[in-house]
Design a protein around this motif. Structure first.
Motif, PDB file in Angstrom:
ATOM      1  N   GLY A  92       0.813  -1.218   0.000  1.00  0.00           N
ATOM      2  CA  GLY A  92       0.000   0.000   0.000  1.00  0.00           C
ATOM      3  C   GLY A  92       0.837   1.255   0.000  1.00  0.00           C
ATOM      4  N   ILE A  93       1.917   1.247   0.751  1.00  0.00           N
ATOM      5  CA  ILE A  93       2.802   2.426   0.770  1.00  0.00           C
ATOM      6  C   ILE A  93       3.537   2.547  -0.559  1.00  0.00           C
ATOM      7  N   THR A  94       3.995   1.417  -1.101  1.00  0.00           N
ATOM      8  CA  THR A  94       4.724   1.444  -2.371  1.00  0.00           C
ATOM      9  C   THR A  94       3.830   1.897  -3.521  1.00  0.00           C
ATOM     10  N   ALA A  95       2.617   1.387  -3.570  1.00  0.00           N
ATOM     11  CA  ALA A  95       1.705   1.707  -4.667  1.00  0.00           C
ATOM     12  C   ALA A  95       0.864   2.949  -4.383  1.00  0.00           C
ATOM     13  N   VAL A  96       1.034   3.543  -3.229  1.00  0.00           N
ATOM     14  CA  VAL A  96       0.254   4.689  -2.780  1.00  0.00           C
ATOM     15  C   VAL A  96      -1.244   4.374  -2.912  1.00  0.00           C
ATOM     16  N   SER A  97      -1.625   3.270  -2.344  1.00  0.00           N
ATOM     17  CA  SER A  97      -3.006   2.818  -2.365  1.00  0.00           C
ATOM     18  C   SER A  97      -3.607   2.975  -0.969  1.00  0.00           C
ATOM     19  N   PRO A  98      -4.530   3.919  -0.828  1.00  0.00           N
ATOM     20  CA  PRO A  98      -5.088   4.187   0.504  1.00  0.00           C
ATOM     21  C   PRO A  98      -5.788   2.979   1.140  1.00  0.00           C
ATOM     22  N   ILE A  99      -6.467   2.179   0.344  1.00  0.00           N
ATOM     23  CA  ILE A  99      -7.194   1.044   0.920  1.00  0.00           C
ATOM     24  C   ILE A  99      -6.221  -0.002   1.469  1.00  0.00           C
ATOM     25  N   LEU A 100      -5.103  -0.237   0.774  1.00  0.00           N
ATOM     26  CA  LEU A 100      -4.118  -1.185   1.274  1.00  0.00           C
ATOM     27  C   LEU A 100      -3.398  -0.635   2.503  1.00  0.00           C
ATOM     28  N   ILE A 101      -3.194   0.658   2.548  1.00  0.00           N
ATOM     29  CA  ILE A 101      -2.577   1.272   3.735  1.00  0.00           C
ATOM     30  C   ILE A 101      -3.504   1.111   4.933  1.00  0.00           C
ATOM     31  N   ILE A 102      -4.792   1.339   4.720  1.00  0.00           N
ATOM     32  CA  ILE A 102      -5.762   1.184   5.815  1.00  0.00           C
ATOM     33  C   ILE A 102      -5.803  -0.269   6.283  1.00  0.00           C
ATOM     34  N   TRP A 103      -5.879  -1.221   5.326  1.00  0.00           N
ATOM     35  CA  TRP A 103      -5.892  -2.640   5.693  1.00  0.00           C
ATOM     36  C   TRP A 103      -4.606  -3.028   6.408  1.00  0.00           C
ATOM     37  N   GLY A 104      -3.491  -2.484   5.963  1.00  0.00           N
ATOM     38  CA  GLY A 104      -2.217  -2.786   6.604  1.00  0.00           C
ATOM     39  C   GLY A 104      -2.136  -2.257   8.024  1.00  0.00           C
ATOM     40  N   VAL A 105      -2.590  -1.023   8.215  1.00  0.00           N
ATOM     41  CA  VAL A 105      -2.562  -0.425   9.561  1.00  0.00           C
ATOM     42  C   VAL A 105      -3.507  -1.181  10.492  1.00  0.00           C
ATOM     43  N   LEU A 106      -4.712  -1.498  10.015  1.00  0.00           N
ATOM     44  CA  LEU A 106      -5.645  -2.273  10.842  1.00  0.00           C
ATOM     45  C   LEU A 106      -5.099  -3.673  11.130  1.00  0.00           C
ATOM     46  N   GLY A 107      -4.455  -4.272  10.145  1.00  0.00           N
ATOM     47  CA  GLY A 107      -3.879  -5.595  10.336  1.00  0.00           C
ATOM     48  C   GLY A 107      -2.740  -5.592  11.339  1.00  0.00           C
ATOM     49  N   VAL A 108      -1.885  -4.579  11.282  1.00  0.00           N
ATOM     50  CA  VAL A 108      -0.776  -4.486  12.236  1.00  0.00           C
ATOM     51  C   VAL A 108      -1.317  -4.251  13.644  1.00  0.00           C
ATOM     52  N   ALA A 109      -2.321  -3.387  13.777  1.00  0.00           N
ATOM     53  CA  ALA A 109      -2.914  -3.138  15.099  1.00  0.00           C
ATOM     54  C   ALA A 109      -3.559  -4.410  15.651  1.00  0.00           C
ATOM     55  N   GLY A 110      -4.296  -5.112  14.801  1.00  0.00           N
ATOM     56  CA  GLY A 110      -4.918  -6.366  15.237  1.00  0.00           C
ATOM     57  C   GLY A 110      -3.895  -7.431  15.569  1.00  0.00           C
ATOM     58  N   SER A 111      -2.828  -7.492  14.802  1.00  0.00           N
ATOM     59  CA  SER A 111      -1.769  -8.461  15.078  1.00  0.00           C
ATOM     60  C   SER A 111      -1.075  -8.159  16.396  1.00  0.00           C
ATOM     61  N   ALA A 112      -0.850  -6.888  16.666  1.00  0.00           N
ATOM     62  CA  ALA A 112      -0.205  -6.509  17.924  1.00  0.00           C
ATOM     63  C   ALA A 112      -1.096  -6.891  19.110  1.00  0.00           C
ATOM     64  N   PHE A 113      -2.382  -6.647  18.988  1.00  0.00           N
ATOM     65  CA  PHE A 113      -3.320  -6.995  20.052  1.00  0.00           C
ATOM     66  C   PHE A 113      -3.379  -8.516  20.254  1.00  0.00           C
ATOM     67  N   ALA A 114      -3.438  -9.261  19.152  1.00  0.00           N
ATOM     68  CA  ALA A 114      -3.482 -10.720  19.241  1.00  0.00           C
ATOM     69  C   ALA A 114      -2.181 -11.277  19.816  1.00  0.00           C
ATOM     70  N   THR A 115      -1.057 -10.653  19.477  1.00  0.00           N
ATOM     71  CA  THR A 115       0.225 -11.096  20.024  1.00  0.00           C
ATOM     72  C   THR A 115       0.277 -10.856  21.520  1.00  0.00           C
TER      73      THR A 115
END
Length: 95
Positions: free
Chosen positions: A28-51
């Motif tokens: 998402g950052i490489t392609a400047v795609s807002p939807i992938l950036i949002i999914w990535g940020v939500l995924g990292v936050a969820g992964s941190a919480f699950a960890t």
């Protein structure tokens, strides 16, 4: 009641979620795609919480001897209650 605790086998899906979230964020950052950036940020936050939950559940279990005492339950140092532990409404009723 059912004991829902993490097992060591739960690490593989957790690592997979981390990898997918970081890949989505990176693409998402490489392609400047807002939807992938949002999914990535939500995924990292969820992964941190699950960890955090996984590490809490798979850590060493406390024995009752080493548990932190609860001051609300420790009534040995509290002054004795002459009313025998009755609540204020019962005390007023008894008078």
């Amino acid at each position: 009641m059912v004991a829902l605790r993490s097992q060591r086998a739960d690490r593989v899906p957790l690592v997979a979620v981390w990898v997918l979230a970081l890949v989505a964020l990176g693409v998402g950052i490489t392609a400047v795609s807002p939807i992938l950036i949002i999914w990535g940020v939500l995924g990292v936050a969820g992964s941190a919480f699950a960890t955090r939950i996984h590490l809490r559940d798979t850590g060493p279990r406390r024995s009752p001897d080493t548990a932190i005492p609860n001051p609300a339950e420790d009534r040995s140092s509290a002054p004795s209650d002459p009313s025998g532990g009755a609540d204020p409404v019962e005390q007023e009723h008894l008078r």
